[in-house]
Design a protein around this motif. Sequence first.
Motif, PDB file in Angstrom:
ATOM      1  N   TRP A 151      -2.145 194.667  67.793  1.00 11.66           N
ATOM      2  CA  TRP A 151      -1.499 193.853  66.765  1.00 11.66           C
ATOM      3  C   TRP A 151      -1.566 192.376  67.116  1.00 11.66           C
ATOM      4  O   TRP A 151      -1.916 191.990  68.231  1.00 11.66           O
ATOM      5  N   SER A 182      -8.489 189.824  56.279  1.00 11.22           N
ATOM      6  CA  SER A 182      -8.992 191.046  56.895  1.00 11.22           C
ATOM      7  C   SER A 182      -9.156 190.831  58.396  1.00 11.22           C
ATOM      8  O   SER A 182      -9.643 189.787  58.838  1.00 11.22           O
ATOM      9  N   THR A 239      -7.927 196.227  59.363  1.00 11.13           N
ATOM     10  CA  THR A 239      -6.681 196.197  58.610  1.00 11.13           C
ATOM     11  C   THR A 239      -6.569 194.864  57.885  1.00 11.13           C
ATOM     12  O   THR A 239      -7.437 193.978  58.031  1.00 11.13           O
ATOM     13  N   THR A 240      -5.512 194.685  57.136  1.00  8.32           N
ATOM     14  CA  THR A 240      -5.256 193.447  56.412  1.00  8.32           C
ATOM     15  C   THR A 240      -3.918 192.881  56.845  1.00  8.32           C
ATOM     16  O   THR A 240      -2.918 193.613  56.905  1.00  8.32           O
ATOM     17  N   TRP A 254      -0.160 191.646  61.586  1.00  5.16           N
ATOM     18  CA  TRP A 254      -1.007 192.809  61.354  1.00  5.16           C
ATOM     19  C   TRP A 254      -0.918 193.773  62.531  1.00  5.16           C
ATOM     20  O   TRP A 254      -0.592 193.371  63.659  1.00  5.16           O
ATOM     21  N   LEU A 291      -3.014 197.605  63.785  1.00 10.91           N
ATOM     22  CA  LEU A 291      -3.888 198.743  63.529  1.00 10.91           C
ATOM     23  C   LEU A 291      -3.912 199.623  64.765  1.00 10.91           C
ATOM     24  O   LEU A 291      -3.427 199.231  65.834  1.00 10.91           O
TER      25      LEU A 291
END
Length: 637
Positions: A22, A30, A42-43, A50, A52
Amino acid sequence: MRLAPVFSDHAVLQRGQPVPVWGVAAPQSSVTVRCAGQTGVTTAGPDGRWLLRLPPLAVGGPYELIASSGDAQQIVRDVLVGEVWLCSGQSNMQWPLKAVAPDGSQAVGGDLPQIRFLNVETPAIPGRGAEITTRWMQCTSATLMDFSAIGGWFGRELHPSLGVPIGLINNAWGGTRIQAWISREALMLDPSGRDEIAHFESQLYTPDLTRTWNTVEDWQRLAPTLDKVNEGLQQGWHLADAAPAGWADMLLPAHWQDRGHAHSGVFWFRREVHVPAAWAGRDVELHLGAIDKHDDTWVNGERVGGLSWELADSWCTKRVYRVPGRLIGADGRVVIAVRARSHIYAGGLSGPAEDMRLHPPGEKSAAISLKGQWRYRMEQNWGVVEVPWGPNNQNSPCILFDSRVAPLLPYAIRGALWYQGESNAHSNHEAAIYRRLLPLMIRDWRRAWGQGDMPFLQVQLANYKAEVDQPSSSAWAALREAQLAVYDEPGTGMVTAIDLGEAGNIHPSNKRDVGLRLARLALVDVYQQPGVATGPMFVGCTSEPDGRLRCRFRHFGGGLLIHGDRLRHIAIAGRDQHFVWAEAKVEGDTLVVWSPQVAQPAAVRYAWSDNPVGCNLGNVAGLPAFPFRSDDFTDGV
């Protein structure tokens, strides 16, 4: 665009499970993360944050962890994939190797590049934190010295046994209560936690609330102003021929709080001994052990030493003072006077007992012991000193979860090591609360990490304080029992340090065996390697017609074993709840206990005291038994 600071060069990522990564980037942009042949996309949210999860990674490295968003990217180098453990709790977990072995002897061979360390040093600040400030570092002989001694030994044992990289996160803070490490959401589930949260937040968010001091540091700045006059010195309490009235006896070493004085302040202690005639005119060494916190010390009316504010660790520093030979007369009379001052927490001549002695330099074998009865008198009573909760107080409820745990979430780890409880062992009432809060914290952390029943391995409190010669109640024993109760939670384990402590040192020097026992527990219970995980653990007892109790155990590792001729610290009682020392012997995998003084025993206790010195029940594998009791008597224990 950047990664969270926990992702730095030399990081270790957890193998075999999804790896959360993160950071922050431009809102709604993006983000792509690549590592070890795996990719995640991820976005970023409206606030730019963010997260992922990369697919599970296999052991290996070094790799690059690359995060990119548009034209921006960050590269983290020398990343390994292996096993990651969190080391948390209070000072005995925090205690660095350099404090245990300052000569560097225990760091020899410590250049192990596949072991990595991360020290969490974030201050205690109200409100949920998002980042830490420190970085991963490789294990070297130098970095080992600044890392948790227990954590370092754990990693050094795990690495060759597993043959994989090891990452260790040291997230411990000395003197902290368990309440500080639990989230607000979880604390609100317990009645005592709700009360603490309400009290804390009433102080934290009340703008017109004023106080003279809010933190330990504030109190330390204020404390010197309290001791304005040395009244005892003015009255001659330091003089050899003084005959001060109104003095009482106190058995030392001890904190005066453990001898019925619950407050901070200034106490004087006097002891008279007679040394051999051959010592006349010779310099001698006066060893007093640790004095918590400050002292001035006189011998035959002359000041020979003292420590005050110049040394932050004066409270646990062992005093050794040179006594000039001219003070040792032909009559061999030596009068020692110690003025001890403690401005917060506990105070007094805390030992250990073996470090309280008098002898010529280099002649320890001829030493005169100074443990035992001393005369004492209180000079100043400053009341019970407690640091109020509030900003920057690391013992405020939930503050370390917010400041120290939340910024690590949800970094993938294998499990947690926990060594804490000393700051919750002041009363039996606290032990009862701890019995509820420890499993609450384990469930809280597992919820926060989202890794199911991740392993949680802890250290049971070591033996500490003065030894007693009769069975007695003990808040420390009750706290140990509360720690053991978490075995009802899945994925938990424990080692005991009941044989590794020191009477006058809350930070016993043997951290090596604690770390190795934790590693052994992890290797057997977590990694399913063959072996005995821990020492014998009491599971129950039955009464027999001949007036004996038969105790049963698990983890007896090839058989129970009494080290020595007879079992120490074993006691039984009838329904009158009066415990007496008992006899015991091993029969197969059971322990049989009896006493001619108790015809119909109803309960048994083993090592049920603050400091059961020499407790000697264990298993063939060489691991000590856990202290236990079979009763639920409500006699204050």
